[in-house]
Scaffold this active site. Structure first.
Site, PDB file in Angstrom:
ATOM      1  CG  PHE A  67      23.238 -28.126 -15.416  1.00  0.00           C
ATOM      2  CD1 PHE A  67      22.286 -27.317 -14.814  1.00  0.00           C
ATOM      3  CD2 PHE A  67      24.345 -28.491 -14.668  1.00  0.00           C
ATOM      4  CE1 PHE A  67      22.424 -26.865 -13.502  1.00  0.00           C
ATOM      5  CE2 PHE A  67      24.499 -28.049 -13.360  1.00  0.00           C
ATOM      6  CZ  PHE A  67      23.546 -27.237 -12.775  1.00  0.00           C
ATOM      7  CB  SER A  68      22.050 -28.147 -21.545  1.00  0.00           C
ATOM      8  OG  SER A  68      21.570 -26.918 -21.058  1.00  0.00           O
ATOM      9  CB  VAL A  69      23.143 -33.907 -20.815  1.00  0.00           C
ATOM     10  CG1 VAL A  69      22.845 -35.348 -21.209  1.00  0.00           C
ATOM     11  CG2 VAL A  69      24.600 -33.576 -21.158  1.00  0.00           C
ATOM     12  CE  LYS A  71      18.644 -26.397 -23.511  1.00  0.00           C
ATOM     13  NZ  LYS A  71      19.211 -26.270 -22.156  1.00  0.00           N
ATOM     14  CE1 TYR A 157      21.338 -24.900 -25.681  1.00  0.00           C
ATOM     15  CE2 TYR A 157      22.276 -23.662 -23.853  1.00  0.00           C
ATOM     16  CZ  TYR A 157      21.841 -24.861 -24.396  1.00  0.00           C
ATOM     17  OH  TYR A 157      21.917 -26.016 -23.659  1.00  0.00           O
TER      18      TYR A 157
END
Length: 380
Positions: A67-69, A71, A157
């Site tokens: 997921f947002s890792v 980013k 976010y």
């Protein structure tokens, strides 16, 4: 007898003990942990199962959606372009992407995208998850929108669209898609098994995610025009959908990177190691210092939590996240609990990936125990 497999230096025995405890108790279904010092692994552990039926062991090469890792990988791509003089974080986005100037966005700067302060934290409805699989078309939709708050005044976010915004800058400047740029400029040179856009040849290595148990809550009772509702439901992220070939193959640089703790730590240790890794210089100190230019510190409009952002990464906020050390540290987490922390003072990268998702959007009790043990090991 250890429950996990892999490497763990003696100074970090407490990390393995915490990991084995959670695997043994069933709190973890399957997971991986990696800690590097000076770019070299001192902890590289994995264990448990890749599926809820506990029929497929979590292997050394098991992948999972972090997921947002993801980013942090997207931000690193942008920093590479900064390093080469192709991207200026203080330049207007529209300088590189003229269509983005529409609807009052002409003054939004690159740093606003990278720090979640642009005012464009999601798509205007109606939009479905499948609509964002075409990254170029989904970015074009974002370019037509008006910001949802005054850009630069607060963070909100960019939960799902971060990679569409930053990735379109990469494409406009370099010509390659975000996934291809990442593969050719970072993953392949570093030998990192991390993918933004994951082909079917990897399908048998991908762990099944177990969604978190969420409390019963009526989203309809909230203000539907709030930044929170518009961000988190435009589109709604259905964890079951992330198991489809279409989701995996799409290049969603905000939330669908597939890797493991080892590959996350390998790529991100470029930052902790001062920009050099494997005999190659990726970033100069001046480019890395951009990460620590604070852009926002306060209640995030989309998550309603106190967050502190630099350029491309979260920054320490001890009162909110006590297990993330203070200092020259940058980090971010993925939905369900995955996390990466770069500590430049100690030249350490910590990475954790798993398939049993925790309830919070940021971190988990399990991750906190591994972080605590890691940094206690460093201080010995």
């Amino acid at each position: 007898m250890s429950v996990s497999s892999g490497l763990c230096h003696d100074d970090f025995a407490a990390v393995r003990a915490a990991f084995d405890q959670h695997l043994g108790s069933g709190a973890e279904l399957g997971a991986a942990l990696c800690v590097t010092v000076d770019g070299d692994p001192v902890v590289d552990l994995w264990g448990g199962y890749a599926d809820p039926a506990r029929s497929v062991p979590w292997r050394a090469d098991t992948l999972v959606d972090v997921f947002s890792v993801t980013k942090t990988m997207t931000a690193l791509c942008a920093l590479l372009l900064v390093e080469r003089g192709d991207l200026d974080v203080d330049q207007r986005v529209a300088h590189y992407w003229p269509e983005f100037a529409a609807n009052g966005k002409d003054a939004i700067e690159v740093r606003h995208l990278l720090a979640h302060t642009s005012g464009v934290s999601g798509w205007e409805k109606p939009i479905e998850l499948a609509d964002i699989y075409d990254a170029e078309a989904a970015a074009a939709r974002l370019a037509t929108q008006a910001p949802w708050w005054e850009p630069g005044t607060a963070s909100g976010y960019h939960a799902i669209n971060y990679g569409h915004l930053v990735g379109e800058l990469v494409r406009r400047i370099d010509g390659r898609s975000l996934g291809r740029f990442f593969a050719e400029e970072l993953a392949v040179p570093l030998g990192a098994d991390f993918h933004i856009g994951t082909g079917p040849e990897h399908a048998d290595r991908i762990a099944t995610l177990v969604p978190p148990e969420l409390p019963e809550f009526d989203l309809g009772a909230l203000d539907q025009d709030s930044v929170l509702i518009k961000t988190l439901t435009s589109p709604w992220l259905d964890v079951a959908e992330t198991a489809t070939p279409q989701w995996r193959a799409a290049e969603i640089g905000g939330t669908n990177g597939h890797g493991n703790a080892r590959s996350v730590a390998r790529v991100q240790s470029v930052i902790a190691n001062g920009g050099e890794l494997g005999g190659r210089k990726f970033l100069s100190p001046s480019t890395i210092e951009l990460i620590f230019r604070e852009q926002a510190d306060g209640i995030d409009l989309a998550l309603l939590s106190p967050l502190r952002f630099g350029i491309g990464y979260g920054l320490p906020r001890p009162q909110t996240f006590p297990h993330i050390p203070d200092g020259r540290v940058c980090w971010w987490a993925g939905y369900g609990g995955a996390m990466v922390v770069n500590d430049l003072d100690r030249r350490i990268t910590f990475a954790y990936t798993m398939n049993r998702m925790a309830t919070g959007l940021i971190g988990s009790d399990r991750c906190d125990s591994y972080l605590r043990a890691t940094f206690e090991g460093v201080r010995r």
